[in-house]
Design an enzyme around this catalytic site. Structure first.
Site, mmCIF file in Angstrom:
data_model
loop_
_atom_site.group_PDB
_atom_site.id
_atom_site.type_symbol
_atom_site.label_atom_id
_atom_site.label_comp_id
_atom_site.label_asym_id
_atom_site.label_seq_id
_atom_site.Cartn_x
_atom_site.Cartn_y
_atom_site.Cartn_z
ATOM 1 C CG ASP A 1 2.881 2.402 -1.787
ATOM 2 O OD1 ASP A 1 3.190 1.666 -2.733
ATOM 3 O OD2 ASP A 1 2.438 3.549 -1.939
ATOM 4 N NE ARG B 1 0.843 11.963 3.471
ATOM 5 C CZ ARG B 1 -0.127 11.079 3.416
ATOM 6 N NH1 ARG B 1 -0.933 10.917 4.461
ATOM 7 N NH2 ARG B 1 -0.329 10.353 2.340
ATOM 8 C CB SER C 1 -1.961 6.047 -5.711
ATOM 9 O OG SER C 1 -1.357 6.546 -4.529
#
Length: 409
Positions: free
Chosen positions: A20, A100, A181
């Protein structure tokens, strides 16, 4: 927020070197008036994935790569609070979710320092990470424009991205056949996509190269491995009698756990955006730490605290999963958890065998377990006193039964 593309001269991109973010660099330069791209890679323990990243970023069109070394902060300020809380989401140990917020913090700090006009990320419009990144960025840079190419471009699949990369001479380490992924850090490795999208199919655990942090339980040794973990106030402080930092403990547990096939989770989970998705998680060291910590709590927490903490662990896990790390409620729950950990000190012995973590003994100077009380042999406990307790405990049941009988007449 509507973005005036003509005013975007410099963009900070969350960059992993994966599919990505590699494709996003040329796409941003094509679609945002050729801005300067500063790639930011957060080192949260993904190891060899960082090798050659600067060259790859520049070859893809970035002006430079900034590597934020966040391993110790990740372990001590993000992993540890989740461990002490026993926080999970539907069994998932939050290995992507709890990283994150820290990565978002690093992105915002670099963007502010560099005078960037926007921050971009590679999270899809279907997933949870878009929420986690953007809530974190909003906390540290509330007015910063955020670019999410997956919500803008006309590429509809990872196969399209691979074709785009080939057309723009972007170097990739994957092919359409190995196009899982993945997200890797010191805590775990996640796999999504390809055959895993069909929940009727068994993961190819025994296929060479599929698992990266360990082996299938079928391929684990036929002999068990014993270990001991020591905790002080809920914090792991020693492994097999040797004191060491938590990060080192985790690295050693990842090795021994992986060798014994520990920590594999095949999960169909409920994403924040509403859909169900399937992921396979490798969390060898983390699974051992969670198991040991909860084991120690069984003898150091009283019933009320233990039960309430278990309830709030669900809420804590949901907050982390949903990207709400920097919220008053998460901080309030963390304060509650820290209070509960004041007595969680002791030693835990475990046996690892072919994917199983087996209890092998637990001790604590703060243990609430009393052999003298629990024994089937003679003790100071007066069993006759239980009759009065039962009469009072069952009084409401007794009253209700009499009322029901009276109303039937």
């Amino acid at each position: 927020m509507n973005i005036d593309k003509s005013k975007i001269k410099k963009i900070v991109l969350a960059y992993s070197g994966g599919l990505d973010t590699s494709v996003i660099i040329p796409w941003l330069k094509e679609n945002y008036n050729n801005p300067e791209i500063i790639a930011v890679s957060a080192n949260v323990g993904q190891g060899d994935e960082l090798e050659g990243l600067e060259e790859k970023a520049k070859n893809s069109g970035a002006a430079k790569l900034v590597v934020a070394n966040l391993e110790e902060e990740y372990v001590n300020d993000y992993l540890l609070p989740c461990l002490k809380a026993d926080a999970k989401y539907e069994g998932y140990l939050l290995g992507t979710a709890n990283a994150r917020p820290l990565i978002a913090k690093a992105l915002a700090e670099v963007a502010i320092k560099e005078g960037a006009d926007a921050i971009a990320h590679g999270a899809t419009g279907k997933g949870n990470d878009q929420v986690r990144f953007e809530l974190g960025i909003k906390h540290f840079a509330p007015d910063m424009p955020i670019i999410a190419p997956w919500r803008e471009w006309d590429l509809v699949s990872r196969e399209d991205e691979i074709d785009y990369a080939a057309a723009h001479h972007v170097p990739l380490r994957i092919s359409k056949e190995t196009n899982y992924s993945k997200d890797k850090n010191l805590w775990h490795l996640s796999h999504e996509g390809l055959d895993l999208e069909d929940p009727s199919l068994e993961p190819t655990y025994e296929k060479p190269g599929f698992l990266e942090m360990g082996v299938s339980p079928l391929d684990a040794p036929d002999k068990p491995t014993y270990l001991q973990l020591d905790f002080e106030k809920g914090v792991p402080v020693a492994l097999d009698g040797q004191e060491m930092p938590l990060m080192e403990i985790l690295e050693k547990l990842n090795k021994v756990g992986g060798e014994n096939g520990i920590g594999l989770l095949d999960l169909v989970e409920n994403r924040l955006v509403g859909m169900k998705s399937r992921g396979l998680y490798e969390t060898p060291g983390g699974s051992i730490l969670y198991f040991a910590h909860e084991y120690l709590e069984t003898i150091t927490l009283d019933k009320q605290v233990q039960h309430k903490k278990s309830e709030l662990a669900i809420a804590y896990g949901e907050l982390v999963y949903d990207g709400q790390w920097f919220t008053p409620l998460r901080e309030a729950l963390a304060a509650f958890v820290d209070k509960t950990q004041e007595c969680v000190t002791g030693s835990v012995k475990l046996k690892l065998y072919k994917g199983n973590i087996i209890k092998a003994g637990v001790t604590s100077p703060n243990s609430l377990y009393s052999t003298e009380l629990a024994t089937f042999d003679e003790s100071d406990y007066d069993q006759a006193e239980a009759a009065g307790f039962i009469n009072l405990f069952g009084l409401l049941i007794q009253v209700q039964a009499k009322l029901d009988a009276k109303n039937k007449d």
